[in-house]
Write a protein that holds these residues in place. Sequence first.
Motif, PDB file in Angstrom:
ATOM      1  N   THR A  93      -3.337 -20.396  -7.979  1.00  0.00           N
ATOM      2  CA  THR A  93      -4.239 -19.568  -7.185  1.00  0.00           C
ATOM      3  C   THR A  93      -5.307 -19.001  -8.091  1.00  0.00           C
ATOM      4  O   THR A  93      -4.995 -18.413  -9.132  1.00  0.00           O
ATOM      5  CB  THR A  93      -3.492 -18.396  -6.505  1.00  0.00           C
ATOM      6  N   CYS A  94      -6.561 -19.187  -7.712  1.00  0.00           N
ATOM      7  CA  CYS A  94      -7.674 -18.585  -8.442  1.00  0.00           C
ATOM      8  C   CYS A  94      -8.176 -17.408  -7.616  1.00  0.00           C
ATOM      9  O   CYS A  94      -8.620 -17.577  -6.479  1.00  0.00           O
ATOM     10  CB  CYS A  94      -8.791 -19.599  -8.673  1.00  0.00           C
ATOM     11  N   CYS A  95      -8.082 -16.214  -8.179  1.00  0.00           N
ATOM     12  CA  CYS A  95      -8.477 -14.994  -7.489  1.00  0.00           C
ATOM     13  C   CYS A  95      -9.877 -14.564  -7.906  1.00  0.00           C
ATOM     14  O   CYS A  95     -10.165 -14.466  -9.098  1.00  0.00           O
ATOM     15  CB  CYS A  95      -7.502 -13.865  -7.795  1.00  0.00           C
ATOM     16  N   LEU A 101     -18.683 -15.672  -4.641  1.00  0.00           N
ATOM     17  CA  LEU A 101     -18.139 -16.573  -5.673  1.00  0.00           C
ATOM     18  C   LEU A 101     -16.894 -17.301  -5.165  1.00  0.00           C
ATOM     19  O   LEU A 101     -16.706 -18.494  -5.443  1.00  0.00           O
ATOM     20  CB  LEU A 101     -17.813 -15.793  -6.948  1.00  0.00           C
ATOM     21  N   ALA A 102     -16.062 -16.605  -4.425  1.00  0.00           N
ATOM     22  CA  ALA A 102     -14.852 -17.241  -3.875  1.00  0.00           C
ATOM     23  C   ALA A 102     -15.228 -18.353  -2.895  1.00  0.00           C
ATOM     24  O   ALA A 102     -14.665 -19.451  -2.951  1.00  0.00           O
ATOM     25  CB  ALA A 102     -13.968 -16.203  -3.191  1.00  0.00           C
ATOM     26  N   ASP A 103     -16.175 -18.085  -2.017  1.00  0.00           N
ATOM     27  CA  ASP A 103     -16.594 -19.105  -1.052  1.00  0.00           C
ATOM     28  C   ASP A 103     -17.175 -20.328  -1.752  1.00  0.00           C
ATOM     29  O   ASP A 103     -16.888 -21.463  -1.373  1.00  0.00           O
ATOM     30  CB  ASP A 103     -17.614 -18.523  -0.064  1.00  0.00           C
ATOM     31  N   ARG A 104     -18.005 -20.097  -2.765  1.00  0.00           N
ATOM     32  CA  ARG A 104     -18.608 -21.218  -3.499  1.00  0.00           C
ATOM     33  C   ARG A 104     -17.536 -22.058  -4.198  1.00  0.00           C
ATOM     34  O   ARG A 104     -17.557 -23.278  -4.153  1.00  0.00           O
ATOM     35  CB  ARG A 104     -19.617 -20.720  -4.541  1.00  0.00           C
ATOM     36  N   LEU A 115      -4.591 -26.197  -5.613  1.00  0.00           N
ATOM     37  CA  LEU A 115      -5.398 -25.021  -5.965  1.00  0.00           C
ATOM     38  C   LEU A 115      -5.808 -24.274  -4.708  1.00  0.00           C
ATOM     39  O   LEU A 115      -6.371 -24.842  -3.779  1.00  0.00           O
ATOM     40  CB  LEU A 115      -6.659 -25.445  -6.732  1.00  0.00           C
ATOM     41  N   SER A 116      -5.515 -22.988  -4.708  1.00  0.00           N
ATOM     42  CA  SER A 116      -5.935 -22.098  -3.631  1.00  0.00           C
ATOM     43  C   SER A 116      -6.932 -21.113  -4.226  1.00  0.00           C
ATOM     44  O   SER A 116      -6.667 -20.520  -5.275  1.00  0.00           O
ATOM     45  CB  SER A 116      -4.706 -21.366  -3.087  1.00  0.00           C
ATOM     46  N   VAL A 117      -8.075 -20.957  -3.588  1.00  0.00           N
ATOM     47  CA  VAL A 117      -9.094 -20.006  -4.039  1.00  0.00           C
ATOM     48  C   VAL A 117      -9.132 -18.866  -3.032  1.00  0.00           C
ATOM     49  O   VAL A 117      -9.297 -19.094  -1.832  1.00  0.00           O
ATOM     50  CB  VAL A 117     -10.477 -20.678  -4.158  1.00  0.00           C
TER      51      VAL A 117
END
Length: 191
Positions: A93-95, A101-104, A115-117
């Motif tokens: 998971t990338c927080c 930034l998360a949407d991009r 991978l989960s963003v």
Amino acid sequence: MAKRKHGFAESTSARARRVKQAKSKIAEEKERAGRDDDDAREDVRESRPPRAIEQQLIDVADQIDGSRIVLTSAAGAQAAVEVARQHPAARVTCCFFDVFLADRARERWSDVPNLSVECVTDFPEEAVDVFVLTLPAGGQSDFARDLLQQVQQRLTPDGRLFVSTDNVKDHWVYEQLDGMFGKITNMPCEA
């Protein structure tokens, strides 16, 4: 009014001419390439190398191993992608703490299956084998300290924490880690 440029005064009209020339050169290059603004921006974004703070983590991605891995990113989630690709059985998971930034990153890396963003205010309330934090120079120390305290609460007893900073003279992060965790291995990077 004159503005200073590298120690020399530059008149406002000279600056305006320089800006106009730069804009016209950019427009010519776009026309030659036959693309619109969005395509040109996307090409730049896709080809942009990772920031040094992310590259440090990419370089040790093979050591970041666990079944549950949570990372933060300084911008592009490149380290999270490399970790996910090197450890396909891991849940990565990338927080992000910024919606844009998360949407991009979610859009850019949708092809990485493990991978989960996510955009979060706090880390997930579950045990984590490995945390990977990017703490940029000039960041907010209270926020960084809060993240480290959350890591301490959620890290499994045999868990590992990797922290990357782009401040080569950093002592603050080291002192915080030493106070919270005790055992620290410092891997300085080449500046």
